[in-house]
Enzyme design. Structure first.
Site, PDB file in Angstrom:
ATOM      1  N   GLY A  14      11.218  33.019  58.085  1.00 23.16           N
ATOM      2  CA  GLY A  14      12.368  33.002  59.373  1.00 23.16           C
ATOM      3  C   GLY A  14      12.199  31.935  60.414  1.00 23.16           C
ATOM      4  N   ASP A  34      14.694  39.467  66.843  1.00 21.43           N
ATOM      5  CA  ASP A  34      13.347  39.666  67.002  1.00 21.43           C
ATOM      6  C   ASP A  34      12.423  40.965  67.010  1.00 21.43           C
ATOM      7  OD1 ASP A  34      11.059  37.578  64.499  1.00 21.43           O
ATOM      8  OD2 ASP A  34       9.912  39.432  65.942  1.00 21.43           O
ATOM      9  N   THR A 126      11.844  39.654  47.794  1.00 24.07           N
ATOM     10  CA  THR A 126      10.083  39.375  47.962  1.00 24.07           C
ATOM     11  C   THR A 126       9.696  39.534  45.693  1.00 24.07           C
ATOM     12  OG1 THR A 126       7.292  39.630  47.304  1.00 24.07           O
ATOM     13  CG2 THR A 126       9.232  41.546  48.246  1.00 24.07           C
ATOM     14  N   ASP A 127       9.070  38.235  45.328  1.00 25.69           N
ATOM     15  CA  ASP A 127       8.791  38.917  43.548  1.00 25.69           C
ATOM     16  C   ASP A 127       8.115  40.004  43.545  1.00 25.69           C
ATOM     17  OD1 ASP A 127       6.528  38.195  45.048  1.00 25.69           O
ATOM     18  OD2 ASP A 127       5.992  36.659  43.754  1.00 25.69           O
ATOM     19  N   GLU A 128       6.756  40.752  44.940  1.00 23.18           N
ATOM     20  CA  GLU A 128       6.702  42.298  45.028  1.00 23.18           C
ATOM     21  C   GLU A 128       7.591  42.962  43.882  1.00 23.18           C
ATOM     22  OE1 GLU A 128       2.903  42.286  47.378  1.00 23.18           O
ATOM     23  OE2 GLU A 128       3.825  39.967  47.949  1.00 23.18           O
ATOM     24  N   TYR A 151       3.803  48.418  50.972  1.00 23.30           N
ATOM     25  CA  TYR A 151       4.908  46.569  50.947  1.00 23.30           C
ATOM     26  C   TYR A 151       5.994  46.769  50.189  1.00 23.30           C
ATOM     27  CZ  TYR A 151       6.372  42.275  51.345  1.00 23.30           C
ATOM     28  OH  TYR A 151       7.006  40.969  51.280  1.00 23.30           O
ATOM     29  N   LYS A 155      10.188  47.155  49.640  1.00 28.02           N
ATOM     30  CA  LYS A 155      11.418  46.142  49.789  1.00 28.02           C
ATOM     31  C   LYS A 155      12.230  46.581  49.250  1.00 28.02           C
ATOM     32  CE  LYS A 155      11.091  42.151  51.732  1.00 28.02           C
ATOM     33  NZ  LYS A 155      12.299  42.047  53.029  1.00 28.02           N
ATOM     34  N   TYR A 208     -10.865  38.545  47.049  1.00 26.21           N
ATOM     35  CA  TYR A 208     -11.023  39.682  46.201  1.00 26.21           C
ATOM     36  C   TYR A 208     -11.078  40.092  44.989  1.00 26.21           C
ATOM     37  CZ  TYR A 208      -7.753  41.164  50.832  1.00 26.21           C
ATOM     38  OH  TYR A 208      -7.688  41.967  51.369  1.00 26.21           O
ATOM     39  N   GLY A 276      -4.853  48.677  44.069  1.00 26.85           N
ATOM     40  CA  GLY A 276      -3.682  48.730  43.302  1.00 26.85           C
ATOM     41  C   GLY A 276      -3.415  47.296  43.181  1.00 26.85           C
TER      42      GLY A 276
HETATM   43  P1  NAD Z   1       5.977  37.658  59.159  1.00 23.02           P
HETATM   44  O1  NAD Z   1       5.245  38.693  58.620  1.00 23.02           O
HETATM   45  O2  NAD Z   1       5.249  35.903  58.978  1.00 23.02           O
HETATM   46  O3  NAD Z   1       7.221  37.922  60.167  1.00 23.02           O
HETATM   47  C1  NAD Z   1       8.242  38.925  60.095  1.00 23.02           C
HETATM   48  C2  NAD Z   1       8.782  39.017  61.066  1.00 23.02           C
HETATM   49  O4  NAD Z   1       9.934  40.702  61.336  1.00 23.02           O
HETATM   50  C3  NAD Z   1       8.339  38.505  62.619  1.00 23.02           C
HETATM   51  O5  NAD Z   1       8.554  38.151  63.760  1.00 23.02           O
HETATM   52  C4  NAD Z   1       8.207  40.583  63.592  1.00 23.02           C
HETATM   53  O6  NAD Z   1       8.481  40.866  64.622  1.00 23.02           O
HETATM   54  C5  NAD Z   1       9.966  40.381  62.565  1.00 23.02           C
HETATM   55  N1  NAD Z   1       9.877  41.597  62.649  1.00 23.02           N
HETATM   56  C6  NAD Z   1       8.942  42.856  61.966  1.00 23.02           C
HETATM   57  N2  NAD Z   1       9.404  44.082  62.083  1.00 23.02           N
HETATM   58  C7  NAD Z   1      11.284  43.994  62.949  1.00 23.02           C
HETATM   59  C8  NAD Z   1      12.252  44.994  63.420  1.00 23.02           C
HETATM   60  N3  NAD Z   1      11.696  46.920  63.201  1.00 23.02           N
HETATM   61  N4  NAD Z   1      13.496  44.179  64.164  1.00 23.02           N
HETATM   62  C9  NAD Z   1      12.767  43.647  64.348  1.00 23.02           C
HETATM   63  N5  NAD Z   1      12.061  42.282  64.195  1.00 23.02           N
HETATM   64  C10 NAD Z   1      11.215  42.522  62.973  1.00 23.02           C
HETATM   65  O7  NAD Z   1       6.765  37.559  57.376  1.00 23.02           O
HETATM   66  P2  NAD Z   1       7.520  36.022  56.341  1.00 23.02           P
HETATM   67  O8  NAD Z   1       6.017  36.191  56.109  1.00 23.02           O
HETATM   68  O9  NAD Z   1       8.242  35.180  57.604  1.00 23.02           O
HETATM   69  O10 NAD Z   1       8.167  37.083  55.921  1.00 23.02           O
HETATM   70  C11 NAD Z   1       9.625  36.930  55.937  1.00 23.02           C
HETATM   71  C12 NAD Z   1      10.431  37.859  55.079  1.00 23.02           C
HETATM   72  O11 NAD Z   1       9.900  37.258  53.908  1.00 23.02           O
HETATM   73  C13 NAD Z   1       9.963  39.663  55.203  1.00 23.02           C
HETATM   74  O12 NAD Z   1      11.196  39.880  54.469  1.00 23.02           O
HETATM   75  C14 NAD Z   1       9.260  39.361  54.376  1.00 23.02           C
HETATM   76  O13 NAD Z   1       9.479  40.646  52.824  1.00 23.02           O
HETATM   77  C15 NAD Z   1       9.880  38.130  52.838  1.00 23.02           C
HETATM   78  N6  NAD Z   1       9.047  37.220  52.004  1.00 23.02           N
HETATM   79  C16 NAD Z   1       7.659  36.903  52.855  1.00 23.02           C
HETATM   80  C17 NAD Z   1       7.123  36.480  51.401  1.00 23.02           C
HETATM   81  C18 NAD Z   1       6.310  35.521  51.775  1.00 23.02           C
HETATM   82  O14 NAD Z   1       4.777  35.281  51.010  1.00 23.02           O
HETATM   83  N7  NAD Z   1       5.360  35.692  53.294  1.00 23.02           N
HETATM   84  C19 NAD Z   1       7.111  35.846  49.833  1.00 23.02           C
HETATM   85  C20 NAD Z   1       8.604  36.515  49.291  1.00 23.02           C
HETATM   86  C21 NAD Z   1       9.502  36.881  50.432  1.00 23.02           C
HETATM   87  P1  TYD Z   2      -1.715  37.455  50.162  1.00 30.12           P
HETATM   88  O1  TYD Z   2      -1.386  36.730  50.992  1.00 30.12           O
HETATM   89  O2  TYD Z   2      -1.773  38.781  50.881  1.00 30.12           O
HETATM   90  O3  TYD Z   2      -0.178  38.280  49.579  1.00 30.12           O
HETATM   91  P2  TYD Z   2       0.352  39.067  48.225  1.00 30.12           P
HETATM   92  O4  TYD Z   2      -0.640  39.997  48.139  1.00 30.12           O
HETATM   93  O5  TYD Z   2       1.641  39.270  49.126  1.00 30.12           O
HETATM   94  O6  TYD Z   2       0.576  38.349  47.294  1.00 30.12           O
HETATM   95  O7  TYD Z   2      -2.498  37.598  49.054  1.00 30.12           O
HETATM   96  C1  TYD Z   2      -2.662  36.522  47.840  1.00 30.12           C
HETATM   97  C2  TYD Z   2      -3.549  36.949  46.624  1.00 30.12           C
HETATM   98  O8  TYD Z   2      -4.744  36.585  47.445  1.00 30.12           O
HETATM   99  C3  TYD Z   2      -3.761  38.560  46.147  1.00 30.12           C
HETATM  100  O9  TYD Z   2      -3.645  37.930  44.875  1.00 30.12           O
HETATM  101  C4  TYD Z   2      -4.485  38.789  47.148  1.00 30.12           C
HETATM  102  C5  TYD Z   2      -5.441  37.414  47.609  1.00 30.12           C
HETATM  103  N1  TYD Z   2      -6.561  37.464  49.083  1.00 30.12           N
HETATM  104  C6  TYD Z   2      -7.881  37.908  48.997  1.00 30.12           C
HETATM  105  O10 TYD Z   2      -8.204  37.404  47.197  1.00 30.12           O
HETATM  106  N2  TYD Z   2      -8.531  37.841  50.132  1.00 30.12           N
HETATM  107  C7  TYD Z   2      -7.864  38.397  51.006  1.00 30.12           C
HETATM  108  O11 TYD Z   2      -8.416  38.884  52.017  1.00 30.12           O
HETATM  109  C8  TYD Z   2      -6.393  38.243  50.643  1.00 30.12           C
HETATM  110  C9  TYD Z   2      -5.680  38.211  52.554  1.00 30.12           C
HETATM  111  C10 TYD Z   2      -5.243  37.842  49.970  1.00 30.12           C
END
Ligand code: NAD
Ligand code: TYD
Length: 343
Positions: A14, A34, A126-128, A151, A155, A208, A276
């Site tokens: 964001g 936020d 997300t792709d998840e 998670y 989503k 992991y 999982g």
């Molecule tokens: P992040 O955890 O860094 O940030 C999340 C933000 O949301 C934080 O600032 C938190 O304070 C705020 N927040 C949480 N709960 C809230 C609530 N109830 N009301 C208002 N604000 C709230 O997350 P990110 O990595 O920046 O991810 C942002 C979005 O992108 C998420 O929806 C996540 O699912 C999606 N996303 C993330 C990734 C990734 O790799 N990080 C990939 C694909 C999609």
């Molecule tokens: P993560 O950054 O948690 O993203 P996501 O699981 O949402 O894709 O993890 C990325 C990959 O790295 C995932 O396969 C899990 C692995 N991982 C580790 O091996 N060790 C760690 O401590 C963490 C946080 C993740």
């Protein structure tokens, strides 16, 4: 689209999106809404805090009255929802906040967008949501959602509700599904910032299981560009995958990171796997490419650039890693590291 409410804008993606949009569009105003959970951080928005086109409101997306107040006070026409609990490992330990924010909170935002007649609602997904993807296949937007972690399930639920508001009420919505983003300002619980900062401190990197899982590691600004394109050129009611098309094994990601930081490979410690654990995500990105987008960074370039950012920005992560984070690290890794024979 002129006055945008960016929910979750103090988090990693964001905040990068807010910085990107204010830089690109001189006539837009952005209000970050936020809750400032452990992952929200106003340091991420330090570069724009005095920009008159930017405002910050602290609030929860589950609080309908506060959401409505912010929308009215700032004459918001567009909501982009980044707000979520985002870490899979935390969702395994305690799923409650994941359900609250992604399921109920998304509903609150959709209801506000509908009742106040907003121009646009965009959901960051997300792709998840597609679940584990076997080798040789990449997920398409119309595929069945088969989320496997709390998670991912939270989503996927949000995506279904966004779609329901489009079909039932004609709300002008779009959804983007990103892959594993990396770059500046990512909370160091996610693997690339965790491993970069651990390596810089000569601490072990807890991989992991066998480390042969694959992810599409994507530079966060590439993701922001794609979201911008969907906001301006995307078809209402549609979903767009945003990935790199490039599988990278976790062990390969670790190698690139250690080479970039010039740190030894014996920092790698294989620990008990995540419950999982999805071994592979893979996105078919044909649809967003047809709209005119291509990633600017390869996965390797993204990892190198990210590792160097953490090397150069200790001011940002040192205070995080010495706070709440320590208790989390012990709960998540303490036993695993001891069992794996950390010296
Ligand atoms: P992040 O955890 O860094 O940030 C999340 C933000 O949301 C934080 O600032 C938190 O304070 C705020 N927040 C949480 N709960 C809230 C609530 N109830 N009301 C208002 N604000 C709230 O997350 P990110 O990595 O920046 O991810 C942002 C979005 O992108 C998420 O929806 C996540 O699912 C999606 N996303 C993330 C990734 C990734 O790799 N990080 C990939 C694909 C999609
Ligand atoms: P993560 O950054 O948690 O993203 P996501 O699981 O949402 O894709 O993890 C990325 C990959 O790295 C995932 O396969 C899990 C692995 N991982 C580790 O091996 N060790 C760690 O401590 C963490 C946080 C993740």
């Amino acid at each position: 689209m002129k006055n945008i409410l960016v929910t979750g804008g103090a988090g990693f993606i964001g905040a990068n999106f807010v910085l990107y949009m204010l830089d690109k569009y001189p006539d837009y105003t952005i209000v970050v809404y936020d809750k400032l959970t452990y992952a929200g951080n106003l340091d991420n928005l330090r570069d724009v805090e005095n920009d008159p086109r930017y405002a910050f409101v602290q609030g929860d997306i589950c609080d309908a009255a506060a959401v409505e107040k912010a929308i009215k006070a700032h004459e918001i026409d567009t909501i982009i929802n980044f707000a979520a609990e985002t870490h899979v490992d935390r969702s395994i330990m305690n799923p409650d906040a994941f359900v609250q924010t992604s399921v109920y909170g998304t509903y609150v935002l959709l209801e506000a967008a509908k009742s106040l007649g907003l121009e646009r609602y965009h959901q960051i997904s997300t792709d998840e949501v597609y679940g584990h993807i076997p080798a040789g296949y990449s997920s398409k937007e119309g595929d069945l959602l088969k989320p496997r972690s709390p998670y991912a399930a939270s989503k996927a639920s949000a995506d279904l509700m966004v779609n329901a508001y489009f079909v039932t009420y004609g709300l002008p919505v779009t959804i983007t599904r990103g892959s594993n983003n990396i770059g500046p300002y990512q909370y160091p619980e996610k693997v690339v910032p965790l491993f970069s900062t651990n390596a810089l401190d000569e601490e072990q990197l807890p991989v992991y299981g066998d480390g042969r899982q694959t992810r599409e590691y994507q530079y966060v600004v590439d993701h922001c560009e794609a979201i911008d394109l969907v906001l301006h050129e995307g078809v209402l009611g549609e979903t767009y995958n945003i990935g790199t098309g490039e599988d990278i094994e976790n062990l390969r990601m670790v190698e690139i990171l250690l080479e970039t930081l010039n740190m030894p490979h014996d920092l790698i410690l294989h620990v008990e796997d995540r419950a999982g654990h999805d071994r592979r995500y893979s996105l078919d990105i044909g649809k967003i490419k047809a709209l005119g987008w291509n990633p600017r960074h390869t996965g390797e370039e993204a990892i190198v650039k990210t590792a160097l950012w953490y090397k150069d920005n200790e001011w940002w992560w040192r205070k995080i890693k010495s706070g709440e984070f320590r208790a989390y690290y012990e709960a998540q890794y303490g036993k695993r590291l001891r069992d794996a024979g950390e010296e």
